[in-house]
Design an enzyme around this catalytic site. Structure first.
Site, PDB file in Angstrom:
ATOM      1  N   SER A  22      75.860   5.237-114.630  1.00  0.00           N
ATOM      2  CA  SER A  22      76.180   5.947-115.858  1.00  0.00           C
ATOM      3  C   SER A  22      75.123   7.004-116.141  1.00  0.00           C
ATOM      4  O   SER A  22      73.965   6.676-116.400  1.00  0.00           O
ATOM      5  CB  SER A  22      76.241   4.922-117.006  1.00  0.00           C
ATOM      6  OG  SER A  22      76.094   5.572-118.225  1.00  0.00           O
ATOM      7  N   VAL A  30      60.606   5.324-114.103  1.00  0.00           N
ATOM      8  CA  VAL A  30      59.217   5.104-113.701  1.00  0.00           C
ATOM      9  C   VAL A  30      59.261   4.336-112.383  1.00  0.00           C
ATOM     10  O   VAL A  30      60.281   3.795-112.028  1.00  0.00           O
ATOM     11  CB  VAL A  30      58.416   4.310-114.761  1.00  0.00           C
ATOM     12  CG1 VAL A  30      57.916   5.214-115.843  1.00  0.00           C
ATOM     13  CG2 VAL A  30      59.238   3.183-115.322  1.00  0.00           C
ATOM     14  N   ALA A  33      54.759   4.752-107.557  1.00  0.00           N
ATOM     15  CA  ALA A  33      53.848   4.362-106.482  1.00  0.00           C
ATOM     16  C   ALA A  33      54.541   3.339-105.598  1.00  0.00           C
ATOM     17  O   ALA A  33      55.223   2.439-106.092  1.00  0.00           O
ATOM     18  CB  ALA A  33      52.582   3.768-107.077  1.00  0.00           C
ATOM     19  N   LYS A  61      49.652   7.965-100.209  1.00  0.00           N
ATOM     20  CA  LYS A  61      48.909   6.904-100.897  1.00  0.00           C
ATOM     21  C   LYS A  61      48.270   5.989 -99.855  1.00  0.00           C
ATOM     22  O   LYS A  61      48.976   5.409 -99.020  1.00  0.00           O
ATOM     23  CB  LYS A  61      49.886   6.109-101.782  1.00  0.00           C
ATOM     24  CG  LYS A  61      49.234   4.945-102.506  1.00  0.00           C
ATOM     25  CD  LYS A  61      50.234   4.188-103.375  1.00  0.00           C
ATOM     26  CE  LYS A  61      49.625   2.938-103.944  1.00  0.00           C
ATOM     27  NZ  LYS A  61      50.611   2.016-104.488  1.00  0.00           N
ATOM     28  N   PRO A  79      42.896  -1.248-100.050  1.00  0.00           N
ATOM     29  CA  PRO A  79      43.376  -0.256 -99.084  1.00  0.00           C
ATOM     30  C   PRO A  79      44.597  -0.735 -98.308  1.00  0.00           C
ATOM     31  O   PRO A  79      44.820  -1.939 -98.187  1.00  0.00           O
ATOM     32  CB  PRO A  79      42.186  -0.154 -98.117  1.00  0.00           C
ATOM     33  CG  PRO A  79      41.627  -1.551 -98.103  1.00  0.00           C
ATOM     34  CD  PRO A  79      41.892  -2.153 -99.453  1.00  0.00           C
ATOM     35  N   LEU A 316      65.499  -4.362-110.931  1.00  0.00           N
ATOM     36  CA  LEU A 316      65.092  -4.959-112.196  1.00  0.00           C
ATOM     37  C   LEU A 316      66.102  -6.002-112.674  1.00  0.00           C
ATOM     38  O   LEU A 316      65.745  -6.915-113.410  1.00  0.00           O
ATOM     39  CB  LEU A 316      64.907  -3.860-113.246  1.00  0.00           C
ATOM     40  CG  LEU A 316      63.852  -2.793-112.876  1.00  0.00           C
ATOM     41  CD1 LEU A 316      63.865  -1.643-113.881  1.00  0.00           C
ATOM     42  CD2 LEU A 316      62.457  -3.401-112.787  1.00  0.00           C
ATOM     43  N   THR A 327      54.861  -3.241-106.681  1.00  0.00           N
ATOM     44  CA  THR A 327      55.632  -4.111-105.794  1.00  0.00           C
ATOM     45  C   THR A 327      57.142  -4.049-106.007  1.00  0.00           C
ATOM     46  O   THR A 327      57.899  -4.602-105.214  1.00  0.00           O
ATOM     47  CB  THR A 327      55.199  -5.578-105.989  1.00  0.00           C
ATOM     48  OG1 THR A 327      55.338  -5.907-107.360  1.00  0.00           O
ATOM     49  CG2 THR A 327      53.772  -5.778-105.541  1.00  0.00           C
ATOM     50  N   ILE A 329      59.590  -1.618-106.070  1.00  0.00           N
ATOM     51  CA  ILE A 329      60.459  -0.926-105.104  1.00  0.00           C
ATOM     52  C   ILE A 329      60.409  -1.677-103.774  1.00  0.00           C
ATOM     53  O   ILE A 329      61.416  -1.805-103.075  1.00  0.00           O
ATOM     54  CB  ILE A 329      60.042   0.561-104.964  1.00  0.00           C
ATOM     55  CG1 ILE A 329      60.338   1.288-106.285  1.00  0.00           C
ATOM     56  CG2 ILE A 329      60.763   1.233-103.800  1.00  0.00           C
ATOM     57  CD1 ILE A 329      59.887   2.736-106.350  1.00  0.00           C
ATOM     58  N   GLY A 423      55.943 -12.444 -96.162  1.00  0.00           N
ATOM     59  CA  GLY A 423      55.404 -12.198 -97.492  1.00  0.00           C
ATOM     60  C   GLY A 423      54.645 -10.894 -97.467  1.00  0.00           C
ATOM     61  O   GLY A 423      54.267 -10.387 -96.411  1.00  0.00           O
TER      62      GLY A 423
HETATM   63  C1  FAD Z   1      56.510   0.597-116.735  1.00  0.00           C
HETATM   64  C2  FAD Z   1      57.050   0.467-115.345  1.00  0.00           C
HETATM   65  C3  FAD Z   1      56.340   1.011-114.273  1.00  0.00           C
HETATM   66  C4  FAD Z   1      56.811   0.864-112.961  1.00  0.00           C
HETATM   67  N1  FAD Z   1      56.087   1.342-111.907  1.00  0.00           N
HETATM   68  C5  FAD Z   1      56.483   1.079-110.651  1.00  0.00           C
HETATM   69  C6  FAD Z   1      55.742   1.533-109.530  1.00  0.00           C
HETATM   70  O1  FAD Z   1      54.744   2.228-109.649  1.00  0.00           O
HETATM   71  N2  FAD Z   1      56.183   1.197-108.300  1.00  0.00           N
HETATM   72  C7  FAD Z   1      57.307   0.453-108.108  1.00  0.00           C
HETATM   73  O2  FAD Z   1      57.631   0.113-106.968  1.00  0.00           O
HETATM   74  N3  FAD Z   1      58.067   0.080-109.155  1.00  0.00           N
HETATM   75  C8  FAD Z   1      57.683   0.361-110.402  1.00  0.00           C
HETATM   76  N4  FAD Z   1      58.456  -0.036-111.446  1.00  0.00           N
HETATM   77  C9  FAD Z   1      59.765  -0.638-111.195  1.00  0.00           C
HETATM   78  C10 FAD Z   1      60.768   0.460-110.879  1.00  0.00           C
HETATM   79  O3  FAD Z   1      60.869   1.346-111.961  1.00  0.00           O
HETATM   80  C11 FAD Z   1      62.137  -0.122-110.591  1.00  0.00           C
HETATM   81  O4  FAD Z   1      62.026  -1.152-109.676  1.00  0.00           O
HETATM   82  C12 FAD Z   1      63.057   0.921-110.013  1.00  0.00           C
HETATM   83  O5  FAD Z   1      63.052   2.074-110.795  1.00  0.00           O
HETATM   84  C13 FAD Z   1      64.463   0.406-109.847  1.00  0.00           C
HETATM   85  O6  FAD Z   1      65.061   0.221-111.058  1.00  0.00           O
HETATM   86  P1  FAD Z   1      66.580  -0.317-111.094  1.00  0.00           P
HETATM   87  O7  FAD Z   1      67.401   0.544-110.214  1.00  0.00           O
HETATM   88  O8  FAD Z   1      66.599  -1.762-110.849  1.00  0.00           O
HETATM   89  O9  FAD Z   1      66.990  -0.092-112.611  1.00  0.00           O
HETATM   90  P2  FAD Z   1      67.305   1.269-113.400  1.00  0.00           P
HETATM   91  O10 FAD Z   1      66.456   2.398-112.966  1.00  0.00           O
HETATM   92  O11 FAD Z   1      67.281   0.900-114.857  1.00  0.00           O
HETATM   93  O12 FAD Z   1      68.771   1.641-112.979  1.00  0.00           O
HETATM   94  C14 FAD Z   1      69.878   0.970-113.504  1.00  0.00           C
HETATM   95  C15 FAD Z   1      71.136   1.680-113.090  1.00  0.00           C
HETATM   96  O13 FAD Z   1      72.241   0.971-113.585  1.00  0.00           O
HETATM   97  C16 FAD Z   1      73.065   1.876-114.298  1.00  0.00           C
HETATM   98  N5  FAD Z   1      73.677   1.159-115.398  1.00  0.00           N
HETATM   99  C17 FAD Z   1      73.069   0.352-116.295  1.00  0.00           C
HETATM  100  N6  FAD Z   1      73.967  -0.100-117.183  1.00  0.00           N
HETATM  101  C18 FAD Z   1      75.151   0.425-116.827  1.00  0.00           C
HETATM  102  C19 FAD Z   1      76.469   0.341-117.362  1.00  0.00           C
HETATM  103  N7  FAD Z   1      76.755  -0.375-118.463  1.00  0.00           N
HETATM  104  N8  FAD Z   1      77.445   1.021-116.734  1.00  0.00           N
HETATM  105  C20 FAD Z   1      77.214   1.761-115.624  1.00  0.00           C
HETATM  106  N9  FAD Z   1      75.989   1.886-115.089  1.00  0.00           N
HETATM  107  C21 FAD Z   1      74.979   1.224-115.685  1.00  0.00           C
HETATM  108  C22 FAD Z   1      72.167   2.989-114.781  1.00  0.00           C
HETATM  109  O14 FAD Z   1      72.908   4.171-115.028  1.00  0.00           O
HETATM  110  C23 FAD Z   1      71.232   3.114-113.591  1.00  0.00           C
HETATM  111  O15 FAD Z   1      71.798   3.943-112.611  1.00  0.00           O
HETATM  112  C24 FAD Z   1      58.018   0.157-112.750  1.00  0.00           C
HETATM  113  C25 FAD Z   1      58.749  -0.347-113.832  1.00  0.00           C
HETATM  114  C26 FAD Z   1      58.272  -0.201-115.119  1.00  0.00           C
HETATM  115  C27 FAD Z   1      59.070  -0.764-116.255  1.00  0.00           C
END
Ligand code: FAD
Length: 496
Positions: A22, A30, A33, A61, A79, A316, A327, A329, A423
């Protein structure tokens, strides 16, 4: 990532893939890294590294610098590479400890090429020649996660993935066993499927909202539950490493990309308010802020099962520990590659049900990955001498999981790192954090005494000299980026 990988591995006559996302909701965005394993993932799905780096404004990195974790004023680097190398089959750190016990005070950092290169802001890719000191490290990327997602969307669509931009409002479950049959969209349409991968982020649309799978929460060990994130303009040289600085109620990240620097304050809402965290962040970034702080909330933990019925939660939706050590990604990658391996087997039995042994083997594997990462992250919080704020007092004295207690005792008593075949974090990572956070063993492996003292001193010097010399010959990180993968300037203008 999931759609791109599935489309790369399975042929269109084996499965048809629909990606529903969506644009109204967007992505968390976010996650800048990464860890070195992402290179293997990208290669496995056929991505070109130079193109990917240019398109995502990526930098290299070599590790993570931790500031102020054990004591204020401390700095160490975790490292992506080894310390020294094995000598006579004994892990290197035992020789370092032996010399230390005899009064030779050399810095453990000087035995690690990626640390020394990071400290000098240098970068060159590792060598394939295993006899070269340039083969002792790996690297990852710091990139714009939104651009990575957009890039992979393009790759997926080219490979036949059908994408729908729509908002899922409900799921239709099969009456007899609660399997998901279809998702319902806001425009009234339905998309049916045999198998659903829930990548809906913290919402866990299918795994939790529809299937009520449950969540194991780990906040008592990983107390941070919020983040304020804010990009700023680049300032100073582009460091080939991420920085994590311990703060009064959590820690702050700094991730330099080609077009900007990502910053965030990860904190515990028990120990600081949102407003205070945001104002601390704004006052502590290097460059001019490019936006107001954006707040994110999370609960450290993982889904009780990431594969439940015909739904697998990845990303997530499956769990989140916290951003320390980047960790998340990586865990996405692990989930995807493990799932592909299991799906390539005879996953479906004759009547269309999944073999329950496959499902439980997959779930056990993912649990193990999360649990091992969890212990490593807790170590950072617990191995501190800081008592200057309530958060650090809590962390220093908190009860830790038995599994981590065991690892720390073994290291303190015998200088042994608990190693495992699978792991994420292996011996060099644990050593970096133990030494960096002042967890010192009482002794070392007696086998390290077998080497003659003078010979040992000479070998240790040689390692240090080879590393120092190699680093001198490396280009600066910026020079290497400029010739290898300069990013499109267009994105810079758009940000300005
Ligand atoms: C503060 C913070 C810092 C981070 N830093 C790092 C980092 O440095 N390195 C790292 O590896 N990871 C990091 N992460 C984790 C990283 O952001 C996520 O693992 C990554 O972005 C993947 O997110 P995701 O795809 O699971 O969820 P999201 O990015 O939330 O994507 C969810 C998807 O589902 C869709 N969706 C949701 N609800 C609906 C709905 N009702 N209908 C249709 N579509 C929907 C959205 O449109 C979107 O496309 C961080 C996370 C946070 C919170």
């Amino acid at each position: 990532m999931t759609a791109a990988a599935f489309a790369a591995v399975f042929k269109s006559n084996q499965m048809s893939i629909q990606l529903i996302e969506s644009s109204e909701i967007g992505i968390v965005g976010v996650g800048e890294a990464t860890l070195p394993h992402i290179r293997f993932f990208n290669r496995r799905i056929g991505l070109d590294e130079r193109e990917l780096m240019a398109k995502t404004q990526a930098t290299f990195k070599l590790g993570i610098e931790f500031r102020d974790w054990a004591r204020l004023g401390d700095s160490y680097i975790h490292p992506f590479g080894v310390f020294g190398g094995k000598m006579a089959g004994v892990p290197f750190h035992n020789y370092w400890l032996r010399q230390r016990a005899q009064g030779v005070d050399s810095d453990i950092e000087s035995y690690s090429l990626p640390i020394m290169a990071s400290r000098a802001n240098k970068f060159a890719p590792p060598s394939e020649d295993h006899t070269s000191v340039m083969s002792t490290f790996g690297y990852a990327f710091q990139f714009d996660a939104s651009l990575y997602a957009a890039y992979l969307r393009g790759v997926s669509e080219k490979r036949g993935v059908k994408r729908t931009d729509g908002k899922i409002v409900d799921a239709r479950l099969r009456a007899e066993d609660g399997w998901v049959e279809a998702v319902k969209l806001a425009d009234g349409s339905e998309i049916a499927g045999d198998f659903f991968i829930d990548c809906s982020g913290f919402r866990g649309l299918l795994i939790e909202q529809a299937l009520k799978t449950g969540y194991d929460e780990w906040t008592k060990w990983l107390p941070c539950d919020r983040a304020a994130a804010m990009p700023c303009e680049n300032f100073g040289p582009l460091t080939p490493y991420t920085r994590a600085t311990a703060r009064e109620a959590g820690w702050q990240w700094r991730i330099p990309l080609q077009h900007r620097t990502g910053n965030g304050y990860v904190y515990s809402s028990k120990f600081i308010s949102d407003d205070e965290a945001a104002s601390k962040l704004v006052s502590r970034v290097d460059g001019k802020p490019q936006a107001d702080p954006r707040f994110l909330r999370f609960t450290a933990g993982r889904r009780k099962q990431t594969w439940n019925r015909n739904v697998v939660a990845i990303g997530l939706a499956g769990g989140f520990l916290e951003p320390l050590e980047s960790t998340s990604i990586h865990l996405i990658q692990v989930a995807i590659t493990t799932l592909i391996d299991y799906m390539s087997e005879r996953t479906l039995s004759g009547d269309g049900a999944f073999d329950p042994r496959i499902v439980s083997a997959y779930n056990r594997w993912i649990e193990m990955e999360y649990d091992r990462v969890r212990d490593f992250l807790i170590l950072h919080y617990h191995a501190t001498e800081r008592e200057d704020t309530p958060l650090w007092q809590y962390c220093r004295h908190m009860q830790i999981p038995d599994s981590l207690q065991h690892k720390m005792e073994l290291f303190r008593r015998r200088a042994r790192v608990v190693t495992y075949k699978d792991g994420l974090f292996l011996e060099p990572s644990w050593l970096a954090v133990y030494f960096g956070q002042r967890v010192m063993p009482d002794g070392y492996d007696p086998l390290a005494d077998a080497v003659d003292g003078a010979q040992l001193a000479q070998r240790m010097n040689t390692v240090r000299e080879q590393i120092a010399q190699a680093v001198t010959q490396m280009p600066t990180h910026e020079e290497f980026l400029a010739q290898y993968c300069p990013a499109e300037k267009i994105a810079m203008k758009a940000m300005a």
